[in-house]
Design an enzyme around this catalytic site. Structure first.
Site, PDB file in Angstrom:
ATOM      1  N   GLU A  33       2.717   2.126   3.506  1.00  0.00           N
ATOM      2  CA  GLU A  33       1.859   2.258   4.686  1.00  0.00           C
ATOM      3  C   GLU A  33       1.396   0.921   5.235  1.00  0.00           C
ATOM      4  O   GLU A  33       0.826   0.863   6.311  1.00  0.00           O
ATOM      5  CB  GLU A  33       0.590   3.024   4.306  1.00  0.00           C
ATOM      6  CG  GLU A  33       0.757   4.487   4.087  1.00  0.00           C
ATOM      7  CD  GLU A  33      -0.608   5.117   3.839  1.00  0.00           C
ATOM      8  OE1 GLU A  33      -0.936   6.075   4.549  1.00  0.00           O
ATOM      9  OE2 GLU A  33      -1.337   4.646   2.942  1.00  0.00           O
ATOM     10  N   ARG A  78     -16.618   0.951  -1.558  1.00  0.00           N
ATOM     11  CA  ARG A  78     -15.662   0.558  -0.543  1.00  0.00           C
ATOM     12  C   ARG A  78     -16.030  -0.886  -0.255  1.00  0.00           C
ATOM     13  O   ARG A  78     -17.014  -1.170   0.400  1.00  0.00           O
ATOM     14  CB  ARG A  78     -15.816   1.443   0.695  1.00  0.00           C
ATOM     15  CG  ARG A  78     -14.724   1.282   1.713  1.00  0.00           C
ATOM     16  CD  ARG A  78     -14.895   2.266   2.867  1.00  0.00           C
ATOM     17  NE  ARG A  78     -14.592   3.643   2.506  1.00  0.00           N
ATOM     18  CZ  ARG A  78     -13.375   4.141   2.351  1.00  0.00           C
ATOM     19  NH1 ARG A  78     -12.328   3.359   2.534  1.00  0.00           N
ATOM     20  NH2 ARG A  78     -13.198   5.398   2.028  1.00  0.00           N
ATOM     21  N   LYS A  82       0.872  -1.173   0.000  1.00  0.00           N
ATOM     22  CA  LYS A  82       0.000   0.000   0.000  1.00  0.00           C
ATOM     23  C   LYS A  82       0.911   1.225   0.000  1.00  0.00           C
ATOM     24  O   LYS A  82       1.492   1.591   1.029  1.00  0.00           O
ATOM     25  CB  LYS A  82      -0.915   0.003   1.227  1.00  0.00           C
ATOM     26  CG  LYS A  82      -1.890   1.176   1.225  1.00  0.00           C
ATOM     27  CD  LYS A  82      -2.820   1.123   2.418  1.00  0.00           C
ATOM     28  CE  LYS A  82      -3.948   2.141   2.305  1.00  0.00           C
ATOM     29  NZ  LYS A  82      -3.505   3.502   2.053  1.00  0.00           N
TER      30      LYS A  82
HETATM   31  P1  AMP Z   1      -7.110   5.005   2.251  1.00  0.00           P
HETATM   32  O1  AMP Z   1      -6.830   6.331   1.611  1.00  0.00           O
HETATM   33  O2  AMP Z   1      -6.428   4.791   3.566  1.00  0.00           O
HETATM   34  O3  AMP Z   1      -8.577   4.642   2.259  1.00  0.00           O
HETATM   35  O4  AMP Z   1      -6.442   3.864   1.320  1.00  0.00           O
HETATM   36  C1  AMP Z   1      -6.829   3.662   0.026  1.00  0.00           C
HETATM   37  C2  AMP Z   1      -5.830   4.287  -0.903  1.00  0.00           C
HETATM   38  O5  AMP Z   1      -4.606   3.583  -0.886  1.00  0.00           O
HETATM   39  C3  AMP Z   1      -6.233   4.211  -2.359  1.00  0.00           C
HETATM   40  O6  AMP Z   1      -7.163   5.205  -2.686  1.00  0.00           O
HETATM   41  C4  AMP Z   1      -4.908   4.393  -3.071  1.00  0.00           C
HETATM   42  O7  AMP Z   1      -4.661   5.773  -3.266  1.00  0.00           O
HETATM   43  C5  AMP Z   1      -3.878   3.886  -2.082  1.00  0.00           C
HETATM   44  N1  AMP Z   1      -3.128   2.701  -2.521  1.00  0.00           N
HETATM   45  C6  AMP Z   1      -1.795   2.529  -2.361  1.00  0.00           C
HETATM   46  N2  AMP Z   1      -1.388   1.346  -2.840  1.00  0.00           N
HETATM   47  C7  AMP Z   1      -2.485   0.718  -3.337  1.00  0.00           C
HETATM   48  C8  AMP Z   1      -2.703  -0.544  -3.963  1.00  0.00           C
HETATM   49  N3  AMP Z   1      -1.730  -1.430  -4.143  1.00  0.00           N
HETATM   50  N4  AMP Z   1      -3.993  -0.826  -4.340  1.00  0.00           N
HETATM   51  C9  AMP Z   1      -4.996   0.048  -4.140  1.00  0.00           C
HETATM   52  N5  AMP Z   1      -4.838   1.248  -3.556  1.00  0.00           N
HETATM   53  C10 AMP Z   1      -3.595   1.592  -3.143  1.00  0.00           C
END
Ligand code: AMP
Length: 647
Positions: free
Chosen positions: A454, A473, A294
């Site tokens: 992360e 989601r 991530k």
């Molecule tokens: P959050 O912002 O904490 O809800 O996490 C989701 C976000 O993680 C997504 O919108 C992407 O911008 C980011 N992200 C980073 N790496 C990945 C990945 N391998 N697959 C999907 N999303 C990712």
């Protein structure tokens, strides 16, 4: 022009879609038809009643004829927008200019308008009352929907040195022609918030119902048809295209005509938070899944399409805003990562700040997101870039004329690897591991964190649950952040709506802030907590500079509860914050009624960073806060793992 023609031209050459004015012979809808419905909607909180009021409005508009424009403009006025998000034209005129326009168009003194605003807290009501005090000299021609829509568009697009004067002139012209309740809603539209409790998802359902009912559908056909419209819209979120197609071909003809189109950003798929490897394995027990790093960057949906024999590349944010101006380097880099034979694509990826290695042998390293967030949002010059950006692609959604959303991730990933190639310091695939035991996952998680990520994204890999679900989601994507493991919980993104003056050496800045979550059903901000820790002196100065111009004289439509900040702000700024945990609170109002009559608040909130990639309507929602609270209360259960759907 048929919907197919509209779509085709968009597919071949996406460009700003300018809806045509009503066809000759088509009757323009009076603006009062809409504002009458707004009044009725505002007077109720019952979802079904609101849906039926808006459906009824749309049916009347459709039956008056005049081509798709009448319905299109009506829909835009109901959601208070002027065009699709990615065209970037926004309302949200400052209070000062509106006060001036009301004063000048009613002949009342500025100070009196400001006093009224103090008392009423709603500029729409002030405009209404000001007009009622003012006898009308002569009867202006009644406002119509196209006149108001075009007027708003003219105001939002005014630019250049005389733009304030231009805006003022158009606002005054429109105000002068208002009758009844119209000025109240006109002013609220200009402010950027209608505040009648009408959510966009209700509007979309109402459009589907109205079109189907006008075409003679039975009540029991509505649900299935609405699901088609929702699914189509999440792939192609453009009313400019979907509404004409729907009117011309009905729900049955929609799927074939409206599909994902490069140049038009779709709403991205999002992940559910989880609190440990164990929870992830519970969910994916017995299924094939994959773990990916991530990355700590910014979501980038990269679109490519061929126009006049040349590949055009455009980058969109997670809110569908155009980011090509922020990332000219990404736009330039992308073609080098494409294998021959690709003429159109949509890649889902994370754009990450990157430090190249000293030479070709050293690989370079990931930098934290903050490095990228310092970039301007627009007009970045390629030769002026301090921090490089590297794209990590994790999905392929469209290739050579074909949407791939219905394919399993394993297949989409195979195609991504077949048609795109890594380029040093510019492009790579997201690192992944198709591990299946707790031990493997833990090792991979540690590796991701030590390389600057992360945590992990864990995704269903094969089978019917491994498709790409736009705007959802979904429980088919789980995120596992390193912080959850430390027990500090997920972070929240919250809007800054109030400030408290600082004490001691902080008297020139705000020392603490009031944070809120946006409730899209009630169209209001609910307070979550007061935050005063996690800020450096430099942070506080920067926040003051940004927030001071956003001060407003009244709390407006905030549901502030017992929170009493010294000053309120327009909701523009979003922060990511962390907290020790969530607790019920008699002071704050977030998610009130969801788990208790009290609201939910954060204990010991700490500022993490500014989220300038998020709009204030995109805060962590009251529903998410309630589910975080429940998950904490029932730690270890799977209650938080339910699918959310935006549409
Ligand atoms: P959050 O912002 O904490 O809800 O996490 C989701 C976000 O993680 C997504 O919108 C992407 O911008 C980011 N992200 C980073 N790496 C990945 C990945 N391998 N697959 C999907 N999303 C990712």
């Amino acid at each position: 022009m048929g919907a197919q023609a509209t779509l085709d031209s968009a597919a071949a050459a996406p460009r700003k879609t300018e809806p045509k004015t009503a066809k000759p012979g088509g009757a323009a809808i009076p603006y009062a038809t809409i504002t009458d419905t707004f009044s009725l909607v505002e007077a109720t909180t019952k979802r079904l009643e609101i849906l039926s009021l808006v459906t009824d409005l749309f049916r009347r508009v459709i039956s008056r004829g005049g081509g798709p424009t009448n319905l299109l403009y009506t829909v835009y006025l109901c959601i208070n927008r002027l065009c699709p998000d990615y065209e970037g034209l926004e309302l949200g005129i400052g209070e000062g200019l509106l006060v001036k326009a009301i004063a000048q168009s009613t002949g009342r003194e500025l100070v009196r308008i400001k006093k009224d605003l103090e008392a009423k807290g709603d500029l729409g009501l002030v405009a209404l009352a000001s007009r009622q005090n003012q006898p009308t000299m002569f009867r202006m021609q009644a406002l119509t929907v196209p006149t108001v829509f075009h007027g708003l568009k003219e105001i939002a697009s005014a630019s250049g040195s005389k733009s304030q004067d231009k805006k003022l002139a158009v606002i005054k012209r429109l105000l002068a022609a208002c009758a009844g309740d119209e000025s109240k809603y006109l002013i609220r539209s200009l402010e950027g918030k209608l505040r009648i409790g009408l959510a966009e998802k209700t509007v979309l359902v109402a459009v589907a119902h109205a079109v189907m009912l006008e075409r003679g559908a039975a009540e029991d056909e509505l649900e299935a048809g609405t699901n088609v419209v929702k699914a189509v819209f999440s792939e192609l979120p453009s009313y400019d295209i979907v509404i004409p197609a729907l009117l011309e071909h009905g729900v049955d003809g929609l799927r074939a005509r409206c599909r994902l189109t490069p140049g038009i950003p779709l709403k991205p798929m999002l992940a559910k938070p989880t609190r440990g490897v164990g929870e992830v394995l519970d969910r994916f027990d017995g299924q094939e899944f994959t773990c990916e790093y991530k990355y700590d960057g910014e979501r980038a949906q990269v679109h490519g399409y061929t126009r006049d024999g040349r590949l055009e590349v455009r980058v969109f944010s997670r809110n569908s805003e155009e980011m090509s101006g922020k990332y000219p380097d990404l736009v330039a880099q992308m073609p080098r990562a494409i294998r021959p034979g690709v003429d159109s694509f949509v890649v889902d990826a994370e754009a990450v700040a990157w430090e190249p290695g000293a030479d070709d042998a050293s690989p370079g390293r990931l930098l934290p997101f903050q490095e990228l967030s310092r970039r301007k949002r627009k007009d970045v010059q390629a030769d002026n870039i301090a921090v490089r950006v590297k794209l990590f692609a994790f999905d392929l959604l469209y290739l050579n004329g074909e949407p791939l959303l219905h394919l399993a991730l394993s297949e989409r990933r195979r195609m991504l690897r077949e048609h795109f190639v890594p380029v040093a310091n510019e492009f790579d695939y997201a690192t992944h591991c198709d591990c299946s035991t707790t031990a493997d996952m833990q090792v991979f998680l540690d590796a991701s964190v030590s390389s600057g990520c992360e945590g992990l994204m864990v995704k269903m890999l094969v089978g019917p649950d491994a498709t790409y679900e736009p705007s959802r989601r979904s429980i088919n994507w789980l995120k596992l952040k390193k912080d959850y493991l430390a027990g500090t919980g997920d972070s929240l993104d919250l809007a800054v709506i109030g400030g408290y003056y600082g004490k001691g050496k902080r008297t020139n800045v705000y020392g603490a802030f009031l944070l809120a979550t946006y409730d899209e059903d009630l169209e209001t901000y609910q307070t979550v907590c007061k935050i005063g820790t996690g800020f450096s002196e430099a942070d506080l100065e920067a926040h003051y500079a940004l927030l001071h111009p956003l001060e407003v004289s009244k709390k407006g439509y905030y549901d502030a509860g017992e929170a009493k900040p010294d000053i309120y702000f327009e909701p523009r700024v979003v922060w990511e914050v962390k907290a020790a945990d969530l607790s019920l609170s008699p002071v704050y109002t977030a998610a009130r009624g969801a788990v208790d009559a009290r609201g939910i608040s954060l204990r010991f909130p700490r500022f993490v960073r500014v989220r300038d990639d998020k709009a204030p309507e995109e805060t962590t929602s009251p529903q998410q806060i309630a589910s975080m609270y429940r998950a904490q209360a029932t730690a270890g259960t799977r209650e938080s793992l339910e699918d959310d759907e935006y549409w």
